[in-house]
Design a protein around this motif. Structure first.
Motif, PDB file in Angstrom:
ATOM      1  N   GLU A  62      -8.054   9.638   6.833  1.00  0.00           N
ATOM      2  CA  GLU A  62      -8.580  10.004   8.144  1.00  0.00           C
ATOM      3  C   GLU A  62      -9.800   9.157   8.499  1.00  0.00           C
ATOM      4  OE1 GLU A  62      -7.545  12.112   5.851  1.00  0.00           O
ATOM      5  OE2 GLU A  62      -5.737  12.702   6.973  1.00  0.00           O
ATOM      6  N   GLN A  63     -10.636   8.853   7.478  1.00  0.00           N
ATOM      7  CA  GLN A  63     -11.796   8.013   7.740  1.00  0.00           C
ATOM      8  C   GLN A  63     -11.382   6.620   8.193  1.00  0.00           C
ATOM      9  OE1 GLN A  63     -13.655   8.739   3.833  1.00  0.00           O
ATOM     10  NE2 GLN A  63     -15.551   9.182   4.927  1.00  0.00           N
ATOM     11  N   PHE A  64     -10.325   6.096   7.582  1.00  0.00           N
ATOM     12  CA  PHE A  64      -9.884   4.756   7.962  1.00  0.00           C
ATOM     13  C   PHE A  64      -9.277   4.731   9.357  1.00  0.00           C
ATOM     14  CE2 PHE A  64      -6.917   1.152   8.028  1.00  0.00           C
ATOM     15  CZ  PHE A  64      -7.830   0.152   7.759  1.00  0.00           C
ATOM     16  N   LYS A  65      -8.845   5.887   9.833  1.00  0.00           N
ATOM     17  CA  LYS A  65      -8.236   5.941  11.159  1.00  0.00           C
ATOM     18  C   LYS A  65      -9.253   6.104  12.279  1.00  0.00           C
ATOM     19  CE  LYS A  65      -3.578   7.557  10.108  1.00  0.00           C
ATOM     20  NZ  LYS A  65      -2.560   8.610  10.345  1.00  0.00           N
ATOM     21  N   GLN A  66     -10.546   6.025  11.961  1.00  0.00           N
ATOM     22  CA  GLN A  66     -11.540   6.131  13.004  1.00  0.00           C
ATOM     23  C   GLN A  66     -11.378   4.993  14.009  1.00  0.00           C
ATOM     24  OE1 GLN A  66     -13.745   8.668  13.475  1.00  0.00           O
ATOM     25  NE2 GLN A  66     -12.491   9.574  11.852  1.00  0.00           N
ATOM     26  N   PRO A  67     -11.592   5.261  15.314  1.00  0.00           N
ATOM     27  CA  PRO A  67     -11.387   4.234  16.347  1.00  0.00           C
ATOM     28  C   PRO A  67     -12.143   2.945  16.085  1.00  0.00           C
ATOM     29  CG  PRO A  67     -11.677   6.391  17.351  1.00  0.00           C
ATOM     30  CD  PRO A  67     -11.951   6.562  15.892  1.00  0.00           C
ATOM     31  N   SER A  68     -13.348   3.045  15.502  1.00  0.00           N
ATOM     32  CA  SER A  68     -14.132   1.826  15.270  1.00  0.00           C
ATOM     33  C   SER A  68     -13.459   0.891  14.292  1.00  0.00           C
ATOM     34  CB  SER A  68     -15.523   2.201  14.737  1.00  0.00           C
ATOM     35  OG  SER A  68     -15.407   2.888  13.505  1.00  0.00           O
ATOM     36  N   LYS A  94     -11.027  -7.188   5.208  1.00  0.00           N
ATOM     37  CA  LYS A  94     -12.455  -7.119   4.885  1.00  0.00           C
ATOM     38  C   LYS A  94     -13.000  -5.729   5.167  1.00  0.00           C
ATOM     39  CE  LYS A  94     -16.880  -9.300   6.009  1.00  0.00           C
ATOM     40  NZ  LYS A  94     -17.559 -10.352   6.819  1.00  0.00           N
ATOM     41  N   THR A  95     -12.553  -5.133   6.273  1.00  0.00           N
ATOM     42  CA  THR A  95     -13.008  -3.785   6.624  1.00  0.00           C
ATOM     43  C   THR A  95     -12.550  -2.775   5.590  1.00  0.00           C
ATOM     44  OG1 THR A  95     -12.905  -4.355   8.975  1.00  0.00           O
ATOM     45  CG2 THR A  95     -12.974  -2.019   8.416  1.00  0.00           C
ATOM     46  N   ARG A  96     -11.306  -2.924   5.139  1.00  0.00           N
ATOM     47  CA  ARG A  96     -10.786  -2.020   4.121  1.00  0.00           C
ATOM     48  C   ARG A  96     -11.602  -2.121   2.838  1.00  0.00           C
ATOM     49  NH1 ARG A  96      -4.444  -3.334   5.109  1.00  0.00           N
ATOM     50  NH2 ARG A  96      -3.950  -1.626   6.530  1.00  0.00           N
TER      51      ARG A  96
END
Length: 475
Positions: A444-450, A432-434
């Motif tokens: 890189e944006q998808f690798k954000q800690p949140s 769902k997040t994807r």
């Protein structure tokens, strides 16, 4: 509720069969079947025509009983075959004869693939939501039949870590056993179909810390039998520092001679359990170091020439001289040292200690009749939260048949249902997040800690939930 239950909307007390069934349906994955090498292949279109029919398309009369049976997702079993083999079945049950047919139904080549992974997590509290790069590296096109993951200095939120591994592998695999000793943790997941041919699953721990009782050093082991092949899995965390070679050798011997399982009781003046089982995997943060100078190691790594470092590796020397783990083998090391990094970076130790880069994280194995074949041995450079890098190996194990009566009668048939349900919820959350990200979102944006890290807000409840968690038979 715990952090995971709050975030994914899962009721921790919900353990109904419908929950798991709904999750399987939502995954929309077809059943998995063993490929030529015994590894998992998930088919989403037409299944392979290997003598069985799984397709729902047929020119036969829809009212025909035969056609209805052929539409099943399960391989058809002909009455003629059952009649022809009924006498054989009785003989096998009475005389305990090995059943090659049943083994070949699961593993046509008599080979099972095993993923062995080890990672010193540096006691990180945040647990990755998924570890695709670790468990499904580029070297592995297909999923393996069994996944064995050992961690040292494991996250205190061990239940979260188990859910991470379950979520990463998805609905085709289930958690069948986990065990901990202090911050040493070991878990085993297998394809769902395998719980009916796996038996005698037991665990054991050996402490090697101060006074032989502290649990910061030692080993966790799990033993199991697949068809007629017994497999011993040992993950260890041994004494640190380059000068402690003899101490590490002693701890290894102590672990080997202290492992005690009810099915394999230790004998007086025993030589350990190694000679009683078919296959042994010994892995973990074994802490053996390179004895060369720091500048020598850095120069060799920068040039991509690892041979000077391998010649200075303490473990290779000790095994060669039969001072420890005699009879064990290790695949060729072709990756750079996995310790010690500055956490969160790809830089080797920049502290005042300037530790020499070393292969502290290792996987060794031994077997009867050379029944273990290594397929790959590598590290995972993308997980940088720890001062260690994960190491993994994929192995093919040649299995022996066993009497079908013994296999089915003693099969565990169990898996951790709650870990399965939570893992599938997490997969849905990640998907769902994807989907909510912009189509132009960068990697890189998808690798954000949140998005990929999860802080646990209720550790006490998570631990309590882990202790309460039950295992459940597949229906």
């Amino acid at each position: 509720s715990s952090g995971i239950n709050a975030e994914y909307g899962d009721d921790s007390d919900d353990s109904s069969d419908n929950t798991v069934a709904d999750l399987l349906d939502e995954e929309r994955l077809r059943p998995s079947f063993a490929g030529p090498s015994g590894r998992v292949s998930v088919f989403q279109g037409k299944e392979p025509t290997n003598g069985h029919c799984y397709s729902s398309d047929s020119d036969e009369d829809e009212g025909s009983l035969q056609n209805d049976q052929m539409n099943s997702i399960l391989a058809p079993i002909t009455a003629e075959h059952v009649r022809a083999t009924s006498g054989k079945g009785l003989q096998a049950a009475g005389r305990e004869e090995p059943d090659f047919e049943e083994l070949e139904r699961y593993f046509p080549n008599h080979q099972m693939s095993i993923f062995i992974g080890t990672w010193n997590m540096h006691s990180e509290k945040d647990v990755p939501m998924l570890v695709n790069d670790f468990l499904m590296p580029p070297e592995c096109e297909l999923l393996q039949d069994m996944y064995v993951v050992g961690t040292q200095e494991c996250s205190p939120h061990r239940r979260e870590w188990e859910v991470t591994v379950q979520a990463t592998l998805g609905p085709t695999h289930v958690l069948v056993r986990s065990e901990s000793l202090g911050d040493i943790h070991l878990m085993v997941l297998v394809r769902r179909e395998m719980i009916w041919v796996m038996r005698d699953v037991q665990s054991c721990t050996v402490a090697c810390g101060a006074g032989g009782v502290m649990r910061n050093k030692g080993a966790v082991s799990i033993i199991l039998t697949v068809f007629g092949t017994s497999i011993l899995l040992v993950t260890a965390h041994l004494r640190a520092h380059a000068s402690k070679v003899k101490e590490r050798n002693y701890e290894t011997e102590r672990i080997a001679t202290s492992l005690d399982f009810s099915r394999y009781p230790q004998e007086k003046h025993h030589q350990g359990i190694f000679d009683k089982v078919d296959c042994v995997f010994w892995f973990g943060d074994l802490n053996y170091r390179n004895t060369c100078k720091r500048h020598t190691a850095e120069d060799a790594i920068s040039r991509g020439d690892l041979q000077p470092l391998l010649e200075c590796d303490q473990l290779i020397q000790q095994v060669r001289e039969k001072q420890t783990l005699a009879g064990f083998s290790e695949a060729t090391i072709s990756f750079p040292p996995t310790f010690k990094f500055d956490p969160g970076t790809s830089n080797y130790d920049t502290s005042t200690k300037q530790r020499v880069p070393s292969w502290t994280d290792r996987i060794l194995y031994r077997s009867v009749e050379d029944s273990i074949t290594n397929r790959t041995y590598h590290h995972c450079p993308s997980l940088t939260s720890s001062d260690h890098r994960p190491v993994f190996g994929v192995y093919l194990v040649t299995l022996k048949p066993s009497p079908i009566s013994l296999t089915i009668r003693a099969a565990s048939g169990w898996f951790d249902k709650r870990a399965y349900a939570q893992g599938m919820k997490r997969r849905q959350y990640v998907q769902k997040t994807r989907s909510s990200l912009s189509p132009t979102a960068t990697k890189e944006q998808f690798k954000q800690p949140s998005l990929i890290m999860k802080a646990v807000h209720g550790p006490a409840k998570v631990i309590a939930s882990h202790k309460r968690s039950s295992v459940c038979s597949v229906m």
